[in-house]
Scaffold this motif. Structure first.
Motif, PDB file in Angstrom:
ATOM      1  N   CYS A 336      43.354  44.698  36.177  1.00 26.16           N
ATOM      2  CA  CYS A 336      42.432  44.787  35.208  1.00 26.16           C
ATOM      3  C   CYS A 336      42.560  44.231  33.931  1.00 26.16           C
ATOM      4  CB  CYS A 336      41.939  46.139  34.806  1.00 26.16           C
ATOM      5  SG  CYS A 336      41.439  47.093  36.635  1.00 26.16           S
ATOM      6  N   VAL A 341      35.975  45.538  32.232  1.00 25.40           N
ATOM      7  CA  VAL A 341      34.976  45.757  33.432  1.00 25.40           C
ATOM      8  C   VAL A 341      33.847  46.258  32.966  1.00 25.40           C
ATOM      9  CG1 VAL A 341      35.032  46.851  35.414  1.00 25.40           C
ATOM     10  CG2 VAL A 341      37.167  46.236  34.819  1.00 25.40           C
ATOM     11  N   SER A 343      29.853  46.428  34.605  1.00 25.57           N
ATOM     12  CA  SER A 343      28.892  46.156  35.808  1.00 25.57           C
ATOM     13  C   SER A 343      27.789  45.277  35.410  1.00 25.57           C
ATOM     14  CB  SER A 343      28.298  47.663  36.283  1.00 25.57           C
ATOM     15  OG  SER A 343      29.270  48.222  36.833  1.00 25.57           O
ATOM     16  N   TYR A 376      41.742  43.849  41.076  1.00 19.49           N
ATOM     17  CA  TYR A 376      40.788  44.034  40.355  1.00 19.49           C
ATOM     18  C   TYR A 376      39.509  45.235  40.710  1.00 19.49           C
ATOM     19  CZ  TYR A 376      38.324  41.758  44.181  1.00 19.49           C
ATOM     20  OH  TYR A 376      37.460  41.682  45.658  1.00 19.49           O
ATOM     21  N   LYS A 377      38.824  45.562  39.917  1.00 16.01           N
ATOM     22  CA  LYS A 377      37.950  46.600  40.260  1.00 16.01           C
ATOM     23  C   LYS A 377      36.544  45.943  40.807  1.00 16.01           C
ATOM     24  CE  LYS A 377      39.456  50.376  37.256  1.00 16.01           C
ATOM     25  NZ  LYS A 377      38.893  51.274  36.401  1.00 16.01           N
ATOM     26  N   GLU A 378      36.139  44.947  40.095  1.00 13.01           N
ATOM     27  CA  GLU A 378      34.836  44.234  40.757  1.00 13.01           C
ATOM     28  C   GLU A 378      34.665  42.744  39.869  1.00 13.01           C
ATOM     29  OE1 GLU A 378      31.126  45.622  37.702  1.00 13.01           O
ATOM     30  OE2 GLU A 378      32.353  47.405  38.981  1.00 13.01           O
ATOM     31  N   ASP A 379      34.146  42.066  40.567  1.00 13.86           N
ATOM     32  CA  ASP A 379      33.872  40.420  39.881  1.00 13.86           C
ATOM     33  C   ASP A 379      32.463  40.431  39.223  1.00 13.86           C
ATOM     34  OD1 ASP A 379      34.431  37.960  39.055  1.00 13.86           O
ATOM     35  OD2 ASP A 379      33.727  37.324  41.273  1.00 13.86           O
ATOM     36  N   HIS A 380      32.647  40.262  37.836  1.00 11.33           N
ATOM     37  CA  HIS A 380      31.380  39.983  37.140  1.00 11.33           C
ATOM     38  C   HIS A 380      31.408  38.623  36.622  1.00 11.33           C
ATOM     39  CE1 HIS A 380      28.226  40.840  34.375  1.00 11.33           C
ATOM     40  NE2 HIS A 380      28.967  40.399  33.492  1.00 11.33           N
ATOM     41  N   ASN A 404      41.606  44.574  45.794  1.00 14.24           N
ATOM     42  CA  ASN A 404      40.486  45.378  45.245  1.00 14.24           C
ATOM     43  C   ASN A 404      41.071  46.705  44.858  1.00 14.24           C
ATOM     44  OD1 ASN A 404      38.231  46.714  44.533  1.00 14.24           O
ATOM     45  ND2 ASN A 404      36.712  45.426  45.626  1.00 14.24           N
TER      46      ASN A 404
END
Length: 408
Positions: A336, A341, A343, A376-380, A404
């Protein structure tokens, strides 16, 4: 029931004096315990013969002080006399702690002994008393052992430390010290016996420089709370350090770049390093600024680092310069990092395409580095793809694994 004061006029003189003299017994237990806290332990127990009211008061006293000098044990005592008096002390202390009310917590537990001529029996007694005293969850714990050879190992306190406000140790062998969510004003941590030191989320708003000197510590963890240790932390003598874990819970916002760089410099010889919350310019190795070589570093884990406003290229250059300054680094983990991070929100513009630059990219060499893990948590907004491309261009000799954080 207390006698009627008017009745004393008709009593014989001796009985009137006795009744008047027993007014002390009419005081509440809390006040009597306060008075008794000034008495040596032997005299404390002797109060039980004063009257029925006093018979069991000593068993619930909130302060316990065991001092060998109350048993006339001195360095001048002969060997035979010393052993005889020590047996008397051992018998008294064992029974005192055995019959003391073990339900009530203590305000203070104190032991003083001069164990210049310590033997296995004496060390066993001391260890037993110490463990018993710790079970009372004292607010103040003082264990003063003069000239203990070999030193006595300080036992694990566990949940018994929940009420602890003051700890004073002398002559003990303390290997593990853990302070979590404590309000401390310490300016110095110094120990020649500690092997593990954890200071996590402990508030220190004094503004003083905190100096840590722990030459035999193998594991060090520091969790620095926001606004704390504003004048920095200096760590000395870490020859035995195997792993360090440093977490800036403020993400570097209230812990200056100067202090971040100083901390990193203190840890330049550690083989395994975990960093959290460090900023780009603290990690960047610049020719104009003196920066140590991490000659022994083998594994480096970065979590929530590089989250400042610097450009991604500058962040990757800082990472590459640091890695190049660690010639024996074998594994790098980024968790991270680089991007905060967030959304995707309704109505927010998202890049439909990105350009991955091939030219004008700095390349950094670390011959031992063969594995990089990106967690990573999410790809933005395609940020993850851009990050992987940038890492691959700057550190071309290493394989990259993508994980992930939210997936098992």
């Amino acid at each position: 029931m207390s006698p009627d004061p008017t009745a004393k006029q008709g009593c014989p003189g001796g009985q009137a004096i006795a009744l008047a003299g027993d007014r002390l017994s009419d005081l509440p237990d809390d006040l009597l315990h306060k008075i008794m806290s000034f008495l040596p332990a032997p005299q404390l127990v002797q109060t039980s013969v004063l009257s029925r009211r006093w018979r069991d008061l000593w068993r619930s006293t909130p302060c316990i002080s065991i001092d060998q000098r109350d048993f006339r044990i001195t360095a001048c005592s002969g060997h035979h006399e010393r052993e005889k008096k020590w047996r008397k002390l051992e018998n008294f202390t064992t029974n005192f702690l055995l019959f003391h009310n073990n339900v009530a917590s203590l305000d203070k537990f104190r032991i003083y002994t001069d164990s210049t001529h310590a033997n296995a029996l004496l060390l066993r007694d001391m260890d037993r008393w110490l463990r018993r005293g710790i079970k009372y969850c004292p607010q103040v714990l003082e264990i003063l052992i003069s000239c203990s050879r070999p030193p006595i190992l300080f036992p694990h306190m566990g949940a018994s430390s929940i009420r602890l406000k003051r700890l004073h140790l002398q002559g003990l062998y303390l290997e593990d010290l853990e302070l979590r969510s404590c309000n401390t004003g310490f300016q110095e941590f110094k120990s020649g016996t500690l092997k593990r030191l954890v200071i996590d989320c402990s508030d220190n708003f004094t503004g003083d420089l905190v100096v840590i000197t722990v030459p035999h510590v193998a594991y060090l963890r520091l969790g620095i709370s926001p606004g704390c240790n504003s004048n920095g932390i200096l760590i000395h003598e870490l020859a035995s350090l195997v792993k360090a874990s440093i977490h800036l819970l403020c993400l570097g916002q209230t812990f200056s770049l100067k202090h971040q760089r100083c901390l990193l410099g203190n840890l330049c010889n550690v083989p395994n390093l975990e960093l959290s919350g460090f900023q780009t310019m603290a990690i960047l190795v610049q020719e104009s600024v003196e920066y140590p070589v991490f000659a022994n570093l083998q594994t480096l884990s970065l979590e929530q680092c590089f989250l400042d406003k610097c450009d991604l290229n500058n962040k990757l250059d800082a990472l590459g310069s640091f890695v190049q300054n660690a010639p024996w680094l074998e594994k790098l983990t980024l968790q991270c990092c680089m991007f905060e991070v967030e959304s995707e929100k309704e109505g927010q513009l998202v890049r439909k395409n990105i350009i991955l630059q091939r030219q004008d990219q700095n390349t950094f060499r670390c011959l031992k580095l063969k594995f990089i893990e990106v967690v990573y948590k999410e790809d933005h907004d395609h940020q993850l793809l851009e990050l992987l491309w940038g890492i691959g261009r700057r550190l071309p000799d290493a394989s990259i694994k993508l994980t992930n954080f939210l997936m098992d």
